[in-house]
Design an enzyme around this catalytic site. Sequence first.
Site, mmCIF file in Angstrom:
data_model
loop_
_atom_site.group_PDB
_atom_site.id
_atom_site.type_symbol
_atom_site.label_atom_id
_atom_site.label_comp_id
_atom_site.label_asym_id
_atom_site.label_seq_id
_atom_site.Cartn_x
_atom_site.Cartn_y
_atom_site.Cartn_z
ATOM 1 C CG ASP A 248 -2.004 -1.071 0.938
ATOM 2 O OD1 ASP A 248 -1.760 -2.235 1.277
ATOM 3 O OD2 ASP A 248 -3.042 -0.734 0.331
HETATM 4 O O1 MRU Z 1 -7.597 -2.979 2.615
HETATM 5 P P1 MRU Z 1 -7.307 -3.390 1.203
HETATM 6 O O2 MRU Z 1 -8.072 -4.581 0.759
HETATM 7 O O3 MRU Z 1 -7.415 -2.213 0.254
HETATM 8 O O4 MRU Z 1 -5.771 -3.811 1.235
HETATM 9 C C1 MRU Z 1 -5.161 -4.242 0.052
HETATM 10 C C2 MRU Z 1 -3.737 -4.591 0.223
HETATM 11 O O5 MRU Z 1 -3.175 -4.518 1.289
HETATM 12 C C3 MRU Z 1 -2.982 -4.962 -1.033
HETATM 13 O O6 MRU Z 1 -1.971 -5.874 -0.740
HETATM 14 C C4 MRU Z 1 -2.339 -3.698 -1.642
HETATM 15 O O7 MRU Z 1 -3.247 -2.652 -1.734
HETATM 16 C C5 MRU Z 1 -1.756 -3.972 -2.982
HETATM 17 S S1 MRU Z 1 -2.973 -4.289 -4.225
HETATM 18 C C6 MRU Z 1 -2.131 -4.502 -5.690
#
Ligand code: MRU
Length: 359
Positions: A248
Site C-alpha cells: 500500500d
Molecule cells: O484494505 P485493502 O483490501 O485495500 O488492502 C489491500 C492490500 O493490502 C494490497 O496488498 C495492496 O493494496 C496492494 S494491491 C495490488
Amino acid sequence: MTLQAIRYKDGALSVLDQLKLPSKSTYVDIKSVNDGWNVIKTMKVRGAPAIALVGSLSVVVEIYEQEFEINQAFIDLVDKHLTYLTSARPTAVNMRKTASYLMEFLNNLSRDVASPQELKLNFISEVERLLKKDTDDNISVGNYGASHIMSNPSCTKLNGKASVLTHCNTGSLATTGYGTALGVIRSLFSQGNLDHAYCTETRPYNQGARLTAYELVYEKIPATLVADSMVSLLFKEKSVAAVVVGADRVAKNGDTANKIGTYQIAIAAKYHQIPFYIAAPFSSIDRNTESGDDIEIEIRPQEELANINGQRIAAEGICCWNPAFDVTPHQLITGGIITELGVFRADEIANYLEKSEKL
Ligand code: MRU
C-alpha cells in the site's frame, strides 16, 4: 478474459462490488466524486492501484459534461475533488501520488493550452492513459518477479517449479488487470513454472478467502487456501519457495505497509529462510515517506473484526482493535521489491525512483 474490477468507457464508470464477492457479481455505477469516495471508503473497491484509478475516474465522470469559463476554475475544481478523494483511505499512497501527479500535469499544461475545454480533454486522456499503464506495469511486475524466483536455485530445488504464498488480494480485483503479487503467480503459472499457489484467508476482512481464492479458481491456477494462523506450519511442512505480497506504500528506506498480517508472515519467512518479496509498481513507492514510522495506519471500524458477513462472531461487549495494515521493515524483505523496472533490494529502492515515471 480476466476479472474486471473497473469498467470505464467514455465518461461512464462502474465497479464490481467486492463486498458481495464471491457469491454475487454486481456492478455499481459511479456517477460522481461522492460515489467514488463512498465505494473506496466502504471497500466496495479496494487495493491501492484500484483505489487511485477509481478515484481519478470518478473526477472524470463528474466533470465529463461540465463546462468551464477559465482554466483556473477547472484546475481548482479538480484539485478540490482529488484532495477529497485522498481522504478516503490514508495508508495506500497511490491516490495521493496520482492526485499530485495529475495536478502537476494540469498546472504545466495550462501554460500551453488556451481553453478550459482543451485542458479538460487532456485531463481525461491522461487519466485514461494511467488506466492502461497500470495493467502494462503489472504484466512487467509479473514477468520480472517470475524470472527472479526461477533464477534462485533454492526456490526450484524440488521439481524445478516454485510454490508461492501470497497474502490479501493483489490481483485483477485490486488493479486494472493482471495484478501485482498475484501477477507474479499468474506469470509463473502461464510459463509452466508454478507448482502451487497458497493464499491466506486474510482476516479480518477475508480478501484472501473471498477475492484471491476466487481469482485463483477463476484462472484455474492450482491453489490452496490457509488460515493466517497456519503460515508458520505451512513453511515448515510444505516446500514454499517464496512469499510474494503487494504494497500500500513503500517508504524511501524500503519499509513497506501492506495488509495487516504481512509483518508476521515476513518474520516467519525469515526464520524459515524463505525469500520474501514485495511486488509493487513505482506508483506505490513514496519519495515523501522516509521510513515505515512515517506511514499512517488506517484503523477500520470494530464491526469489521467482530462480524463476518454482518453476523456477529465476537462476544458482545468486547472491544476490538482493527488496524487495516502493518509495516514490514526492509530488513525482512529478503527477496527484494519487484517493480515494473526490475527487482531491487529494498534498502536501495530510493535510488531507482528517479528512473521511474513521476507517478
Ligand atoms: O484494505 P485493502 O483490501 O485495500 O488492502 C489491500 C492490500 O493490502 C494490497 O496488498 C495492496 O493494496 C496492494 S494491491 C495490488
